[in-house]
Design a protein around this motif. Structure first.
Motif, mmCIF file in Angstrom:
data_model
loop_
_atom_site.group_PDB
_atom_site.id
_atom_site.type_symbol
_atom_site.label_atom_id
_atom_site.label_comp_id
_atom_site.label_asym_id
_atom_site.label_seq_id
_atom_site.Cartn_x
_atom_site.Cartn_y
_atom_site.Cartn_z
ATOM 1 N N ALA A 10 -13.324 -32.130 31.409
ATOM 2 C CA ALA A 10 -12.896 -32.369 32.788
ATOM 3 C C ALA A 10 -12.856 -31.002 33.450
ATOM 4 N N ARG A 15 -7.097 -29.039 37.595
ATOM 5 C CA ARG A 15 -7.191 -30.468 37.310
ATOM 6 C C ARG A 15 -5.869 -30.991 36.765
ATOM 7 N N ASP A 51 -16.954 -35.929 35.018
ATOM 8 C CA ASP A 51 -16.150 -35.815 33.794
ATOM 9 C C ASP A 51 -16.827 -36.595 32.667
ATOM 10 N N GLU A 61 -12.883 -27.774 35.863
ATOM 11 C CA GLU A 61 -12.264 -27.531 37.162
ATOM 12 C C GLU A 61 -13.330 -27.711 38.229
#
Ligand code: ATP
Length: 417
Positions: free
Chosen positions: A333, A379, A310, A335
């Motif tokens: 971020a 997420r 991330d 998946e």
């Protein structure tokens, strides 16, 4: 002229802003008009601060000699001079002091010699008491220029009530917040059901309300029901402006400075005994440990939701190689792609690995497959900004309801290079 004062209080009482507010009234009575009352927060990581590292500056018109005399008399009368860590400083300067000293005092560390050299250069009147350390904050405050500013109305206790428990109606604070947020902030912490604007320390402040304009803070203040206050003062401040943050342009972080830096999550966050969360990231190729302390409460869930890879920006103070988080921007971020052995097309049973590089094999019918089955995992976090709750916020930290420093974002590109 600018009048700067600092280091008058101790953990057992007094407050430099209270002394400053009293001085405003004395100056006015002496025919010295105070145009502006400034509450100046300096580097929050200075180890010898009493509480919030505040200094005050009064912008005034009148006799500098008389202003200096009145300021020194106020310090001698009200400062906790008997306390071992109280070392007041008083500055009166008719010439503008260099802004660079203020910048350094907010973002780094200054010495007493540097302050005295600046005062001597400007031909300022100054007086330091005991170790004279307060001259650093007084010089920085007197030379302060705010690129951005907010306001705080500080309501001081009646002297007869000092030492008794504060009486401020909790419900009225929540109402004041409901009527004026986001133009005011940090009155209460709704998420944690806490009152934030009433201190618990033995100083003369009853409560303080912070906001964007003097009108907003006084509007909020008028909603508050409390014990009979002494008097009150609206201050212009650098609180809530992120003035302490530096753009981290190199891998080296200086202890005691505060940064905005870009990085990549290196490994999964770990929750320690006591509830502190540790997040390892890499910033310009260097490992940096980010810390979200237990008092940051729900903010830790944001940190816990991050996974390796991330991309984030973090803001906070550097301390012994770690960044104490004030806020986070999740830049990306993605998946996560999960893979697992495929299901056998012939008998419907999930296959197992046939060995490294050999694909998959069905244990029941002996069927073969080359590729795994892949799926995307949803997420728990989406890109955006996340901040600590009001109860854990530092005075200088900009609340997200005010936005963020665009200039710093430009200086700290998402790739952190
Ligand atoms: P007060 O309300 O009395 O100002 P405080 O929490 O603000 O309380 P102080 O008691 O003033 O803390 O202590 C801070 C001391 O640190 C002051 O002497 C000030 O001059 C000094 N100081 C502030 N910023 C810096 C800095 N960046 N570098 C070095 N010294 C600093």
């Amino acid at each position: 002229m600018r009048i700067g004062i600092d280091d008058t209080d101790s953990p057992r009482g007094m407050c430099t802003t209270y002394l400053g507010a009293l001085l405003i009234r004395k100056l006015n009575r002496a025919g010295i008009a105070v145009r502006e009352a400034r509450l100046v927060r300096l580097n929050p990581n200075v180890p010898w601060k009493t509480r919030g590292n505040a200094a005050v500056c009064l912008d005034a018109d009148g006799s500098p000699r008389e202003a200096f005399r009145l300021a020194c008399t106020a310090v001698e009368e009200y400062a906790d001079l008997a306390h071992e860590n109280t070392h007041p400083g008083v500055v009166v300067s008719e010439n503008m002091l260099p802004e660079t000293f203020y910048q350094k005092a907010v973002q780094g560390f200054c010495t007493l010699d540097e302050a005295i050299a600046i005062l001597a250069d400007a031909g300022a009147r100054y007086k330091g008491y005991k170790l004279k350390r307060g001259l650093i904050g007084a010089t920085a405050a007197a030379g302060s220029r705010f690129n951005d500013s907010t306001f705080e109305v500080l309501v001081y206790r009646d002297r007869s009530l000092w030492g008794t428990p504060r009486s401020v109606d909790r419900k009225s604070l929540f109402t004041a917040d409901a009527h004026t947020f986001p133009h005011t902030w940090d009155t209460v912490d709704r998420e944690n059901n806490l009152v934030v604007c009433v201190p618990h320390t033995p100083d003369p402040v009853l409560f303080g309300m912070r906001g964007e304009r003097p009108g907003w803070v006084t509007l909020a203040r008028e909603e508050v029901l409390s014990e009979k206050p002494g008097f009150e003062q609206v201050w212009i401040t650098n609180q809530g402006t992120d003035a302490h943050l530096l753009a981290a342009r190199s891998p080296e972080l200086i202890d005691g400075c505060s940064y905005l830096l870009a990085g990549t999550v290196e490994s999964l966050p770990v929750t320690m005994k006591g509830g502190h969360v540790i997040l390892p990231i890499s910033h310009m190729g260097q490992p940096v440990t980010c810390l979200a302390y237990e008092p940051t409460k729900g903010f830790r869930d944001v940190v816990r939701a991050l996974v390796p890879g991330d991309r984030i920006r973090v803001a906070g103070s550097s301390r012994r190689g770690s960044i104490n988080l004030e806020k986070i921007q999740v830049i990306s971020a993605p998946e996560a792609i999960l893979s697992r052995p495929p299901v056998c097309e012939r008998c419907g049973k999930r296959m197992t690995s046939a060995g490294t590089g050999k694909g998959y094999k069905c244990r029941r019918c002996g069927g073969r497959a080359g590729n795994p089955e892949t799926c995307r995992s949803k997420r728990d976090i989406i890109p955006g900004w996340f901040e600590v709750p009001p109860s854990a916020r530092r005075h200088l930290a900009m609340p997200l309801c005010r936005g963020f420093r665009e200039d710093l974002l430009e200086e700290v590109p998402p790739q952190g290079t």
